[in-house]
Write an enzyme that holds these catalytic residues in place. Sequence first.
Site, PDB file in Angstrom:
ATOM      1  N   HIS A 154       0.853  -1.193   0.000  1.00 18.35           N
ATOM      2  CA  HIS A 154       0.000   0.000   0.000  1.00 18.35           C
ATOM      3  C   HIS A 154       0.885   1.239   0.000  1.00 18.35           C
ATOM      4  CE1 HIS A 154      -3.325   2.656   0.746  1.00 18.35           C
ATOM      5  NE2 HIS A 154      -2.779   3.098   1.861  1.00 18.35           N
ATOM      6  N   GLY A 169       3.333   4.685   4.296  1.00 19.23           N
ATOM      7  CA  GLY A 169       2.947   5.359   5.526  1.00 19.23           C
ATOM      8  C   GLY A 169       1.494   5.074   5.834  1.00 19.23           C
ATOM      9  N   ARG A 170       1.050   5.591   6.972  1.00 20.09           N
ATOM     10  CA  ARG A 170      -0.331   5.319   7.392  1.00 20.09           C
ATOM     11  C   ARG A 170      -1.326   5.883   6.377  1.00 20.09           C
ATOM     12  NH1 ARG A 170      -2.825   9.829   8.878  1.00 20.09           N
ATOM     13  NH2 ARG A 170      -1.642  11.597   9.715  1.00 20.09           N
ATOM     14  N   SER A 171      -2.520   5.328   6.392  1.00 18.39           N
ATOM     15  CA  SER A 171      -3.576   5.797   5.502  1.00 18.39           C
ATOM     16  C   SER A 171      -3.923   7.243   5.810  1.00 18.39           C
ATOM     17  CB  SER A 171      -4.814   4.905   5.666  1.00 18.39           C
ATOM     18  OG  SER A 171      -5.845   5.322   4.812  1.00 18.39           O
ATOM     19  N   GLY A 172      -3.998   8.072   4.786  1.00 12.09           N
ATOM     20  CA  GLY A 172      -4.371   9.464   4.943  1.00 12.09           C
ATOM     21  C   GLY A 172      -3.230  10.400   5.269  1.00 12.09           C
ATOM     22  N   GLY A 174      -0.884  11.401   3.275  1.00 14.30           N
ATOM     23  CA  GLY A 174      -0.578  12.309   2.167  1.00 14.30           C
ATOM     24  C   GLY A 174       0.295  11.733   1.077  1.00 14.30           C
ATOM     25  N   LYS A 175       0.338  10.417   0.947  1.00 14.85           N
ATOM     26  CA  LYS A 175       1.177   9.782  -0.068  1.00 14.85           C
ATOM     27  C   LYS A 175       0.734  10.183  -1.474  1.00 14.85           C
ATOM     28  CE  LYS A 175       0.137   5.709   1.497  1.00 14.85           C
ATOM     29  NZ  LYS A 175      -0.649   6.099   2.680  1.00 14.85           N
ATOM     30  N   SER A 176      -0.562  10.125  -1.714  1.00 12.78           N
ATOM     31  CA  SER A 176      -1.079  10.458  -3.048  1.00 12.78           C
ATOM     32  C   SER A 176      -0.854  11.925  -3.371  1.00 12.78           C
ATOM     33  CB  SER A 176      -2.568  10.123  -3.136  1.00 12.78           C
ATOM     34  OG  SER A 176      -2.787   8.734  -3.005  1.00 12.78           O
ATOM     35  N   ASP A 193      -1.890   3.805  -4.491  1.00  7.68           N
ATOM     36  CA  ASP A 193      -2.714   3.019  -3.578  1.00  7.68           C
ATOM     37  C   ASP A 193      -2.204   1.585  -3.453  1.00  7.68           C
ATOM     38  OD1 ASP A 193      -4.803   2.720  -1.721  1.00  7.68           O
ATOM     39  OD2 ASP A 193      -6.039   1.750  -3.235  1.00  7.68           O
ATOM     40  N   GLU A 218      -6.904   8.590  -5.983  1.00  9.90           N
ATOM     41  CA  GLU A 218      -7.892   9.172  -5.079  1.00  9.90           C
ATOM     42  C   GLU A 218      -7.252  10.298  -4.275  1.00  9.90           C
ATOM     43  OE1 GLU A 218     -10.324   8.243  -0.946  1.00  9.90           O
ATOM     44  OE2 GLU A 218      -9.190   6.646  -1.931  1.00  9.90           O
ATOM     45  N   ARG A 259      20.340  12.121  11.214  1.00 14.54           N
ATOM     46  CA  ARG A 259      20.776  13.506  11.008  1.00 14.54           C
ATOM     47  C   ARG A 259      21.916  13.604  10.005  1.00 14.54           C
ATOM     48  NH1 ARG A 259      19.296  16.874  15.304  1.00 14.54           N
ATOM     49  NH2 ARG A 259      20.175  18.535  13.990  1.00 14.54           N
TER      50      ARG A 259
END
Length: 339
Positions: A154, A169-172, A174-176, A193, A218, A259
């Site tokens: 995903h 990363g987690r759903s929502g 901002g990957k898209s 997705d 999406e 760093r």
Amino acid sequence: MAAILENLEIIRKEYLTVGDLYAEAHERFGLTAVNGEVGFSKRITEASLHRPQLALAGYTELFTFHRVQIFGNTENYYLRALTVEQRKNAFRKVVSFNIPCIILTGGNVLDDDLVAIATESNVPLFSTSHETTKAVYLIGDFLDDQFALQTSIHGSFVDVYGVGVMFIGRSGIGKSEVALDLIERGHRLVADDVVLVTKKGEGILLGSGTKMVEHFMEIRGLGIIDLRQMFGIRAIRYQKRVEILVELIDFAKEHEFTRTGLDPEFVQIMGVTTPKIKLPIFAGKNITVIAEVIALNYLLDHYGYNAAKALSQKLQDALKIKGDRTAGRRINYFEHDFE
């Protein structure tokens, strides 16, 4: 490691029918069906090919008959050296096993009586004008691809300056949106997705989209958009090598982030070691530019220059200089330049 990379379901195609092989290879590799569609429903269960030289000579104890059989010059010349009856018996013994198919290479042909024996035994016969070495390479590579290990991840997968960068990363998180911003800046989307990842060879991962989603995306608050229709063919590509994983993480003080980059992090995907970068995000941070820098930095490292190591070496060299008061200044003399 991101939870999204844990317990990935790895799949492998169980079989490929002979008809499927012919449909893909008859134009691509110049494959011709000698005895029609005989045995097209038979199954090919592994990528390896076999040359049945010992089996033709009568030794079948170690005959890997379940593989695609290759008849090159050696096999055909051997059969022609036999008497008609010996030739029939040798060939009949080979096709008595449950062979998926036989491929004649180098433009070789079988006598009509041998073709009839293969047809009676429900063994498909194919021929190609390619020499054995080339035919084995082409067909073997195709079968390797068909039986390669696959998994789905995903995320969003983008070609950035020729580097395959996958955002996870987690759903929502901002990957898209990051992928969309990169596309607007001239980079190319591979998948969004769901990214299908295929292991090619021992150390290569290739990512692609799914047939259903293709290059749709999406965007929360907006809905579904079609990247190909919106930005044109220049904005997409169908496959790309997975070279870097970028994990987008909500910024928190308790999280530790690199760093210097002297201790890079790697993850294993289907046994392939892949570099991974944890990237903290917060409001106002320009992830798109950082993603471009990640790709460029990867290219520099690939071509032999590592900025973190270069700076570390400069610091070590500076520590060796004793009593030089100008060691900390880049320009020793400003030459009346007051700008």
